[in-house]
Design a protein around this motif. Sequence first.
Motif, PDB file in Angstrom:
ATOM      1  N   LEU A 169      56.539  32.444  36.944  1.00  0.00           N
ATOM      2  CA  LEU A 169      55.505  32.490  37.970  1.00  0.00           C
ATOM      3  C   LEU A 169      54.265  33.158  37.390  1.00  0.00           C
ATOM      4  O   LEU A 169      54.334  34.276  36.879  1.00  0.00           O
ATOM      5  CB  LEU A 169      55.989  33.276  39.191  1.00  0.00           C
ATOM      6  CG  LEU A 169      57.069  32.610  40.040  1.00  0.00           C
ATOM      7  CD1 LEU A 169      57.686  33.624  40.987  1.00  0.00           C
ATOM      8  CD2 LEU A 169      56.499  31.444  40.827  1.00  0.00           C
ATOM      9  N   ARG A 170      53.136  32.465  37.466  1.00  0.00           N
ATOM     10  CA  ARG A 170      51.866  32.990  36.962  1.00  0.00           C
ATOM     11  C   ARG A 170      51.077  33.611  38.103  1.00  0.00           C
ATOM     12  O   ARG A 170      50.994  33.056  39.194  1.00  0.00           O
ATOM     13  CB  ARG A 170      51.048  31.850  36.345  1.00  0.00           C
ATOM     14  CG  ARG A 170      49.668  32.262  35.850  1.00  0.00           C
ATOM     15  CD  ARG A 170      48.875  31.046  35.395  1.00  0.00           C
ATOM     16  NE  ARG A 170      48.477  30.198  36.507  1.00  0.00           N
ATOM     17  CZ  ARG A 170      47.367  30.375  37.227  1.00  0.00           C
ATOM     18  NH1 ARG A 170      46.555  31.401  36.973  1.00  0.00           N
ATOM     19  NH2 ARG A 170      47.062  29.546  38.209  1.00  0.00           N
ATOM     20  N   LEU A 171      50.493  34.790  37.858  1.00  0.00           N
ATOM     21  CA  LEU A 171      49.663  35.436  38.873  1.00  0.00           C
ATOM     22  C   LEU A 171      48.380  34.633  39.055  1.00  0.00           C
ATOM     23  O   LEU A 171      47.604  34.456  38.117  1.00  0.00           O
ATOM     24  CB  LEU A 171      49.333  36.871  38.457  1.00  0.00           C
ATOM     25  CG  LEU A 171      48.474  37.667  39.443  1.00  0.00           C
ATOM     26  CD1 LEU A 171      49.199  37.837  40.771  1.00  0.00           C
ATOM     27  CD2 LEU A 171      48.108  39.023  38.859  1.00  0.00           C
ATOM     28  N   ALA A 172      48.154  34.135  40.280  1.00  0.00           N
ATOM     29  CA  ALA A 172      46.997  33.280  40.551  1.00  0.00           C
ATOM     30  C   ALA A 172      45.943  33.967  41.413  1.00  0.00           C
ATOM     31  O   ALA A 172      44.764  33.622  41.345  1.00  0.00           O
ATOM     32  CB  ALA A 172      47.446  31.988  41.228  1.00  0.00           C
ATOM     33  N   ALA A 173      46.354  34.936  42.253  1.00  0.00           N
ATOM     34  CA  ALA A 173      45.401  35.649  43.117  1.00  0.00           C
ATOM     35  C   ALA A 173      46.006  36.994  43.495  1.00  0.00           C
ATOM     36  O   ALA A 173      47.229  37.117  43.619  1.00  0.00           O
ATOM     37  CB  ALA A 173      45.088  34.837  44.369  1.00  0.00           C
ATOM     38  N   TYR A 174      45.157  37.996  43.682  1.00  0.00           N
ATOM     39  CA  TYR A 174      45.672  39.312  44.067  1.00  0.00           C
ATOM     40  C   TYR A 174      44.584  40.136  44.735  1.00  0.00           C
ATOM     41  O   TYR A 174      43.388  39.888  44.561  1.00  0.00           O
ATOM     42  CB  TYR A 174      46.235  40.064  42.853  1.00  0.00           C
ATOM     43  CG  TYR A 174      45.213  40.425  41.796  1.00  0.00           C
ATOM     44  CD1 TYR A 174      44.577  41.665  41.808  1.00  0.00           C
ATOM     45  CD2 TYR A 174      44.884  39.526  40.776  1.00  0.00           C
ATOM     46  CE1 TYR A 174      43.646  42.000  40.835  1.00  0.00           C
ATOM     47  CE2 TYR A 174      43.956  39.849  39.808  1.00  0.00           C
ATOM     48  CZ  TYR A 174      43.343  41.090  39.840  1.00  0.00           C
ATOM     49  OH  TYR A 174      42.414  41.415  38.885  1.00  0.00           O
ATOM     50  N   SER A 175      45.026  41.143  45.504  1.00  0.00           N
ATOM     51  CA  SER A 175      44.113  42.080  46.157  1.00  0.00           C
ATOM     52  C   SER A 175      44.852  43.396  46.359  1.00  0.00           C
ATOM     53  O   SER A 175      45.994  43.407  46.819  1.00  0.00           O
ATOM     54  CB  SER A 175      43.649  41.526  47.510  1.00  0.00           C
ATOM     55  OG  SER A 175      42.810  42.453  48.175  1.00  0.00           O
ATOM     56  N   GLY A 176      44.214  44.515  45.973  1.00  0.00           N
ATOM     57  CA  GLY A 176      44.826  45.823  46.145  1.00  0.00           C
ATOM     58  C   GLY A 176      45.666  46.272  44.971  1.00  0.00           C
ATOM     59  O   GLY A 176      46.378  47.275  45.068  1.00  0.00           O
ATOM     60  N   PHE A 177      45.600  45.547  43.847  1.00  0.00           N
ATOM     61  CA  PHE A 177      46.366  45.896  42.651  1.00  0.00           C
ATOM     62  C   PHE A 177      45.416  46.072  41.468  1.00  0.00           C
ATOM     63  O   PHE A 177      44.238  45.714  41.533  1.00  0.00           O
ATOM     64  CB  PHE A 177      47.398  44.805  42.331  1.00  0.00           C
ATOM     65  CG  PHE A 177      48.507  44.711  43.335  1.00  0.00           C
ATOM     66  CD1 PHE A 177      49.701  45.378  43.141  1.00  0.00           C
ATOM     67  CD2 PHE A 177      48.350  43.963  44.487  1.00  0.00           C
ATOM     68  CE1 PHE A 177      50.722  45.295  44.072  1.00  0.00           C
ATOM     69  CE2 PHE A 177      49.359  43.869  45.427  1.00  0.00           C
ATOM     70  CZ  PHE A 177      50.549  44.542  45.213  1.00  0.00           C
ATOM     71  N   TYR A 178      45.963  46.579  40.366  1.00  0.00           N
ATOM     72  CA  TYR A 178      45.159  46.853  39.178  1.00  0.00           C
ATOM     73  C   TYR A 178      45.795  46.150  37.982  1.00  0.00           C
ATOM     74  O   TYR A 178      46.861  46.547  37.507  1.00  0.00           O
ATOM     75  CB  TYR A 178      45.077  48.362  38.926  1.00  0.00           C
ATOM     76  CG  TYR A 178      44.763  49.154  40.165  1.00  0.00           C
ATOM     77  CD1 TYR A 178      43.465  49.231  40.659  1.00  0.00           C
ATOM     78  CD2 TYR A 178      45.774  49.802  40.865  1.00  0.00           C
ATOM     79  CE1 TYR A 178      43.177  49.939  41.814  1.00  0.00           C
ATOM     80  CE2 TYR A 178      45.499  50.519  42.020  1.00  0.00           C
ATOM     81  CZ  TYR A 178      44.204  50.588  42.489  1.00  0.00           C
ATOM     82  OH  TYR A 178      43.924  51.284  43.631  1.00  0.00           O
ATOM     83  N   PHE A 179      45.132  45.101  37.514  1.00  0.00           N
ATOM     84  CA  PHE A 179      45.643  44.343  36.380  1.00  0.00           C
ATOM     85  C   PHE A 179      44.617  44.367  35.251  1.00  0.00           C
ATOM     86  O   PHE A 179      43.446  44.034  35.466  1.00  0.00           O
ATOM     87  CB  PHE A 179      45.925  42.890  36.768  1.00  0.00           C
ATOM     88  CG  PHE A 179      47.051  42.734  37.748  1.00  0.00           C
ATOM     89  CD1 PHE A 179      48.367  42.786  37.320  1.00  0.00           C
ATOM     90  CD2 PHE A 179      46.791  42.540  39.093  1.00  0.00           C
ATOM     91  CE1 PHE A 179      49.409  42.646  38.225  1.00  0.00           C
ATOM     92  CE2 PHE A 179      47.822  42.397  40.005  1.00  0.00           C
ATOM     93  CZ  PHE A 179      49.135  42.453  39.565  1.00  0.00           C
ATOM     94  N   GLU A 180      45.068  44.758  34.054  1.00  0.00           N
ATOM     95  CA  GLU A 180      44.172  44.729  32.899  1.00  0.00           C
ATOM     96  C   GLU A 180      43.935  43.299  32.441  1.00  0.00           C
ATOM     97  O   GLU A 180      42.825  42.918  32.087  1.00  0.00           O
ATOM     98  CB  GLU A 180      44.775  45.560  31.761  1.00  0.00           C
ATOM     99  CG  GLU A 180      44.850  47.053  32.076  1.00  0.00           C
ATOM    100  CD  GLU A 180      45.461  47.840  30.938  1.00  0.00           C
ATOM    101  OE1 GLU A 180      45.822  47.205  29.915  1.00  0.00           O
ATOM    102  OE2 GLU A 180      45.579  49.069  31.061  1.00  0.00           O
ATOM    103  N   GLN A 181      45.005  42.495  32.438  1.00  0.00           N
ATOM    104  CA  GLN A 181      44.906  41.084  32.057  1.00  0.00           C
ATOM    105  C   GLN A 181      45.735  40.269  33.046  1.00  0.00           C
ATOM    106  O   GLN A 181      46.903  39.985  32.810  1.00  0.00           O
ATOM    107  CB  GLN A 181      45.407  40.858  30.631  1.00  0.00           C
ATOM    108  CG  GLN A 181      44.498  41.450  29.562  1.00  0.00           C
ATOM    109  CD  GLN A 181      45.016  41.154  28.169  1.00  0.00           C
ATOM    110  OE1 GLN A 181      46.149  41.462  27.836  1.00  0.00           O
ATOM    111  NE2 GLN A 181      44.171  40.547  27.353  1.00  0.00           N
ATOM    112  N   SER A 182      45.111  39.912  34.154  1.00  0.00           N
ATOM    113  CA  SER A 182      45.850  39.216  35.203  1.00  0.00           C
ATOM    114  C   SER A 182      46.314  37.836  34.764  1.00  0.00           C
ATOM    115  O   SER A 182      47.327  37.323  35.247  1.00  0.00           O
ATOM    116  CB  SER A 182      44.973  39.079  36.457  1.00  0.00           C
ATOM    117  OG  SER A 182      43.804  38.335  36.171  1.00  0.00           O
TER     118      SER A 182
END
Length: 451
Positions: A169-182
């Motif tokens: 599963l690839r991360l496609a959208a997010y809110s409220g998190f901290y990703f260096e390389q989403s």
Amino acid sequence: MIFLFTIAAMLVVSEIFMDQFALTFQLLFLFAASFMYISHLWRKVRSSLTFLKHTMTQAGNMDATLTQEDMEIIGNITSITSFDIKKLIKFSNRLMLNQQTILKAALRDRDYIDKSKKLRDAIIALNKRIVAGENTDSLLQHLLSAAIEVIDDCDAGLIFQIEDDQEKLRLAAYSGFYFEQSDTFEFTLKNTFLFQLNKLQNQKPVIIRNKKEIDKKYHTPEEIKIMEKTGSYNYPSVLTAPISIEGNLYGIVSLQSKNKNGFMADDIQLMEYFSSEMGIVLQNSILINKALYLSRFDSLTGVHNRHFFEDIAKLVFEDAHRNNRKIYLLLFDLDGFKSINDTYGHESGDLVLKTFAETVSNSIRGSDIFARYGGDEFIALFHDCDREGLKVRIQNIIDDLAATPVTLEGTDYRIKYSFGIAGFPEDGESYKEILRIADMNMYENKVENKK
């Protein structure tokens, strides 16, 4: 009888309307029924009291004591009145409870309808974005924002998209998190809550409490550390659901809450509606993007098609007229292509077309335009280019094609072709005129090649 008739009418109305109006009618009928029933009991009480008063008066006037029979009548009247009053009290209590239940249901349904309407409005807005050509990742981000805004206790969220291998599963959208390389953040499908809890069999949303404790069962220590860095464990409660398109898993939406008791059972119904609508939106996006692609590109070779090429060419020619720029058209025709289809089959012919298109595309500048013109003909447009620059580009194409043979039934086949060149302004003023001259020059080259 009046009371029973009223209740029957209330049930009929409920069956007919089955919506918020039915709840209103139920309340009105209950109030009407209670009023009529209370009036009925009150008339009985008044009648009983009047009879009792009349009896006592008669006894006083006659200056006589009441007989045993009179006492039994009075006792019966009193007991009937007492019984009816108790019934009245019980009925009133039951009526109040029913009214409270109906009001709670009405408020709950009203809240669900309001939230569903907000989600529906968001879906309509997203469909407009699809028509405008917005990309899928942007759509997913807007969908996630709409869900976070509408669903109570929701503070953050993630949307994962299934990879082609149906395992990652690839991360496609997010809110409220901290990703260096989403773009590199991914999960294995079998480690998700949905897969572990129900193997994705029922396609229903689920609520998770104490997320970190559950994660420890299904994720490696390295994955736990990654989730800690992203701030995932700031949200102990999770509401997650699959996103499906025509019965096939597309991805997973996961909403997060800071409240350890966040999300209620009613949110499952809302999430089910939302994830279903997400599938429809994404399917529309896929269909429209496919239609847009086919309107611009050739489905076999992946280069531009004739229709799109001519639209762009007209704009380039208009710019060349205004700014006195040079343009060159290069028209290709594959030699002996019919014999390839006849000898090796159409799959081999398709391979030759795709190899030719890919080789030429890689040989020209990104700003130049290359397209399949039809059948085994291709066309290229070079702008802001002089004769010397054109010769360099053509030689690059010739060299690259010579170095890229196609293997047909174990034999290397070098693609043969003829081409013709025409330029603006030296060979003509319009696109059609330049194209006609390039076609004539290509035909002459084909005759020479046959010799």
